[in-house]
Motif scaffolding. Structure first.
Motif, PDB file in Angstrom:
ATOM      1  N   GLY A  68      39.829  -4.254  59.805  1.00 10.40           N
ATOM      2  CA  GLY A  68      38.618  -4.092  60.592  1.00 10.40           C
ATOM      3  C   GLY A  68      38.078  -2.675  60.604  1.00 10.40           C
ATOM      4  N   GLN A  69      37.322  -2.372  61.632  1.00  8.87           N
ATOM      5  CA  GLN A  69      36.634  -1.092  61.720  1.00  8.87           C
ATOM      6  C   GLN A  69      36.823  -0.455  63.089  1.00  8.87           C
ATOM      7  OE1 GLN A  69      32.594  -2.411  60.476  1.00  8.87           O
ATOM      8  NE2 GLN A  69      32.895  -1.044  58.722  1.00  8.87           N
ATOM      9  N   ALA A  70      36.768   0.874  63.087  1.00  8.55           N
ATOM     10  CA  ALA A  70      36.899   1.661  64.312  1.00  8.55           C
ATOM     11  C   ALA A  70      35.530   1.929  64.917  1.00  8.55           C
ATOM     12  CB  ALA A  70      37.590   2.979  64.001  1.00  8.55           C
ATOM     13  N   HIS A  71      35.486   1.978  66.245  1.00  4.57           N
ATOM     14  CA  HIS A  71      34.292   2.445  66.939  1.00  4.57           C
ATOM     15  C   HIS A  71      34.294   3.972  66.900  1.00  4.57           C
ATOM     16  CE1 HIS A  71      33.064  -1.416  68.818  1.00  4.57           C
ATOM     17  NE2 HIS A  71      34.361  -1.680  68.716  1.00  4.57           N
ATOM     18  N   THR A  72      33.195   4.572  66.461  1.00  6.14           N
ATOM     19  CA  THR A  72      33.084   6.031  66.431  1.00  6.14           C
ATOM     20  C   THR A  72      31.729   6.425  66.999  1.00  6.14           C
ATOM     21  OG1 THR A  72      31.997   6.392  64.288  1.00  6.14           O
ATOM     22  CG2 THR A  72      34.373   5.930  64.245  1.00  6.14           C
ATOM     23  N   TYR A  73      31.520   7.729  67.153  1.00  4.25           N
ATOM     24  CA  TYR A  73      30.230   8.201  67.638  1.00  4.25           C
ATOM     25  C   TYR A  73      29.123   7.996  66.604  1.00  4.25           C
ATOM     26  CZ  TYR A  73      32.600  10.288  71.627  1.00  4.25           C
ATOM     27  OH  TYR A  73      33.325  10.475  72.767  1.00  4.25           O
ATOM     28  N   ASP A  74      29.503   7.695  65.366  1.00  2.78           N
ATOM     29  CA  ASP A  74      28.537   7.445  64.290  1.00  2.78           C
ATOM     30  C   ASP A  74      28.534   5.978  63.878  1.00  2.78           C
ATOM     31  OD1 ASP A  74      27.798  10.233  64.033  1.00  2.78           O
ATOM     32  OD2 ASP A  74      29.751  10.542  63.089  1.00  2.78           O
ATOM     33  N   GLY A  75      28.864   5.090  64.818  1.00  4.79           N
ATOM     34  CA  GLY A  75      28.906   3.675  64.518  1.00  4.79           C
ATOM     35  C   GLY A  75      30.272   3.241  64.026  1.00  4.79           C
ATOM     36  N   LYS A  76      30.369   2.003  63.596  1.00  6.05           N
ATOM     37  CA  LYS A  76      31.657   1.489  63.124  1.00  6.05           C
ATOM     38  C   LYS A  76      31.974   2.029  61.733  1.00  6.05           C
ATOM     39  CE  LYS A  76      32.048  -2.754  65.841  1.00  6.05           C
ATOM     40  NZ  LYS A  76      32.319  -4.207  65.781  1.00  6.05           N
ATOM     41  N   GLN A  77      33.244   2.409  61.552  1.00  2.18           N
ATOM     42  CA  GLN A  77      33.724   2.894  60.268  1.00  2.18           C
ATOM     43  C   GLN A  77      35.071   2.242  59.965  1.00  2.18           C
ATOM     44  OE1 GLN A  77      33.179   7.092  59.288  1.00  2.18           O
ATOM     45  NE2 GLN A  77      32.317   7.452  61.322  1.00  2.18           N
ATOM     46  N   ASP A  78      35.357   2.084  58.683  1.00  3.49           N
ATOM     47  CA  ASP A  78      36.623   1.482  58.294  1.00  3.49           C
ATOM     48  C   ASP A  78      37.794   2.278  58.848  1.00  3.49           C
ATOM     49  OD1 ASP A  78      35.244  -0.438  56.864  1.00  3.49           O
ATOM     50  OD2 ASP A  78      35.576   0.519  54.911  1.00  3.49           O
ATOM     51  N   TYR A  79      38.841   1.564  59.274  1.00  2.00           N
ATOM     52  CA  TYR A  79      40.063   2.258  59.666  1.00  2.00           C
ATOM     53  C   TYR A  79      40.641   3.003  58.464  1.00  2.00           C
ATOM     54  CZ  TYR A  79      40.260  -0.094  64.184  1.00  2.00           C
ATOM     55  OH  TYR A  79      39.992  -0.534  65.460  1.00  2.00           O
ATOM     56  N   GLU A  80      41.336   4.081  58.738  1.00  2.18           N
ATOM     57  CA  GLU A  80      41.908   4.919  57.699  1.00  2.18           C
ATOM     58  C   GLU A  80      43.414   4.685  57.586  1.00  2.18           C
ATOM     59  OE1 GLU A  80      39.187   8.859  58.350  1.00  2.18           O
ATOM     60  OE2 GLU A  80      40.437   8.145  60.010  1.00  2.18           O
ATOM     61  N   LYS A  81      43.963   4.989  56.427  1.00  2.00           N
ATOM     62  CA  LYS A  81      45.406   4.843  56.247  1.00  2.00           C
ATOM     63  C   LYS A  81      46.125   5.886  57.090  1.00  2.00           C
ATOM     64  CE  LYS A  81      48.992   4.410  52.706  1.00  2.00           C
ATOM     65  NZ  LYS A  81      49.277   4.400  51.247  1.00  2.00           N
ATOM     66  N   PRO A  82      47.052   5.472  57.948  1.00  2.00           N
ATOM     67  CA  PRO A  82      47.770   6.442  58.787  1.00  2.00           C
ATOM     68  C   PRO A  82      48.948   7.047  58.041  1.00  2.00           C
ATOM     69  CG  PRO A  82      48.530   4.244  59.304  1.00  2.00           C
ATOM     70  CD  PRO A  82      47.467   4.082  58.243  1.00  2.00           C
ATOM     71  N   ARG A  83      49.413   8.159  58.560  1.00  2.00           N
ATOM     72  CA  ARG A  83      50.686   8.692  58.072  1.00  2.00           C
ATOM     73  C   ARG A  83      51.782   8.224  59.012  1.00  2.00           C
ATOM     74  NH1 ARG A  83      52.738  12.987  60.942  1.00  2.00           N
ATOM     75  NH2 ARG A  83      51.303  14.093  62.341  1.00  2.00           N
ATOM     76  N   PRO A  84      52.959   7.877  58.481  1.00  2.00           N
ATOM     77  CA  PRO A  84      54.060   7.501  59.370  1.00  2.00           C
ATOM     78  C   PRO A  84      54.431   8.673  60.263  1.00  2.00           C
ATOM     79  CG  PRO A  84      54.538   6.921  57.082  1.00  2.00           C
ATOM     80  CD  PRO A  84      53.330   7.799  57.063  1.00  2.00           C
ATOM     81  N   LEU A  85      54.621   8.409  61.529  1.00  2.00           N
ATOM     82  CA  LEU A  85      55.001   9.466  62.453  1.00  2.00           C
ATOM     83  C   LEU A  85      56.375   9.996  62.050  1.00  2.00           C
ATOM     84  CD1 LEU A  85      53.725  10.739  65.007  1.00  2.00           C
ATOM     85  CD2 LEU A  85      55.126   9.175  66.359  1.00  2.00           C
TER      86      LEU A  85
END
Length: 358
Positions: A125-142
């Motif tokens: 899905g997509q993230a809510h941002t101040y510039d509208g919805k954007q694709d989620y990004e690949k995270p780094r493992p904590l």
């Protein structure tokens, strides 16, 4: 047998009824995550709840990925929350802060860095941002060396919550956010002390809980879990076994209460393809058990009467019905909420819903 309108003790908190206000993101803070004055009016309007659980509140810039959501990691945010808690208390209410790290659901435009998670798996899905919805990004493992820092972020937010006048805190360990990403095997592919076995996957939650208890005490610490089906790309292959272990761990910590977001009935907002785990958890957790998800008055009365739960957290009904306990007691009609204003700024759909007395 208890009813929704009977008092209940939730750790250090004496709640006058068993109608809790569930956490509801409303996006009325500033871009700096500082609460705004209108939030005091909103929460005070709902002070007749047995207990208000605040909207999810970021523990750090890294962990907050929702536009206009509040935080609790700096002095300005503490000062912004004080008028809110004071207004609730002056109206006779009680309020705890829900502490939030969104993990891989934080877009870098808000978190100011690559998002983190249990594993390098991108959310759907997509993230809510101040510039509208954007694709989620690949995270780094904590990384292992980062985990103590994140735990301290939770502890600091808990300290700040009490300094801001909250009556306690709730750890948001549900809904596909960071702690949930560690808990469930669909999002946790680690092979270290925080992955693999159920005991390892539950380790982060236990350590966060331990750190917060050290700051505010077990009787002012609560946890929210979502032992249901897929949530924001997070799911577990054996939820009954996983959450049974988690319930035992949290029971041993003697927390104030445990809230479960259950699968909703078919056709509702929270419908899921896995059965409710609350019947399994009930005998394993010694403290008050609170259930949440699309409860009607009749269904809530039933689960309290048969001992399935000790209290019910109502979410969306509180959006449009600031006097929800009075409406339920008198079986009065409920106002309909306006979805278009859930995350809008300003008073419309926020503080302008009528009460029975209006």
């Amino acid at each position: 047998m208890p009813t929704l309108f009977d008092p209940i003790r939730l750790g250090a908190i004496e709640a006058p009824n068993r109608i809790l206000m569930a956490p509801l993101t409303r996006a009325r803070a500033g871009r700096d995550a500082v609460p705004t004055p209108i939030m005091a009016e909103y929460y005070a309007q709902r002070a007749s709840a047995g207990l208000i659980i605040s909207e999810a509140t970021g523990i750090s810039r890294e962990g907050l990925g929702w536009p206009y959501a509040p935080g609790l990691w700096n002095v300005a945010q503490v000062e912004g929350w004080r008028p809110v808690t004071e207004a609730v208390h002056q109206a006779g209410g009680r309020i705890v802060a829900q502490l939030w790290h969104m993990g891989r659901l934080v877009h870098s435009s808000l978190g100011e860095a690559q998002p983190v998670s249990a594993s390098a798996l991108t959310a759907p899905g997509q993230a809510h941002t101040y510039d509208g919805k954007q694709d989620y990004e690949k995270p780094r493992p904590l990384a292992l060396e980062d985990i103590p820092r994140v735990i301290e972020d939770y502890a600091r937010a808990a300290r700040n919550a009490l300094a801001a006048g909250f009556d306690g805190v709730q750890i948001h360990a549900a809904n596909g956010y960071l702690v949930d990403q560690f808990l469930r095997d669909g999002s946790n592919q680690r092979d270290d002390d925080y992955g693999g076995s159920i005991e390892n996957r539950a380790r982060l939650l236990d350590e966060v809980t331990e750190a917060i208890i050290a700051e505010v005490g077990p009787d002012r610490t609560a946890v929210r879990l979502s032992p249901n089906g897929e949530t924001q790309g997070v799911i577990d292959s054996d939820p009954a076994t996983l959450f049974s272990h988690v319930a035992r761990v949290l029971s041993a910590r003697r927390i104030a209460f445990l809230e479960l977001r259950e699968p909703g009935p078919n056709g509702t907002f929270g419908a899921a393809d896995q059965p409710a785990v609350s019947p399994v958890i009930r005998p394993l957790f010694d403290g008050p058990l609170v259930l949440n998800q699309d409860y009607s008055l009749e269904r809530a009365e039933e689960v309290l009467a048969n001992g399935t739960a000790d209290a019910i957290a109502f979410g969306r009904p509180f959006l449009a019905n600031p006097d929800l306990p009075a409406r339920l007691r008198t079986r009065s009609p409920l106002n309909d909420d306006d979805m278009a204003t859930w995350y809008a700024q300003g008073p419309r759909g926020y503080t302008d819903y009528p009460t029975l007395a209006a």
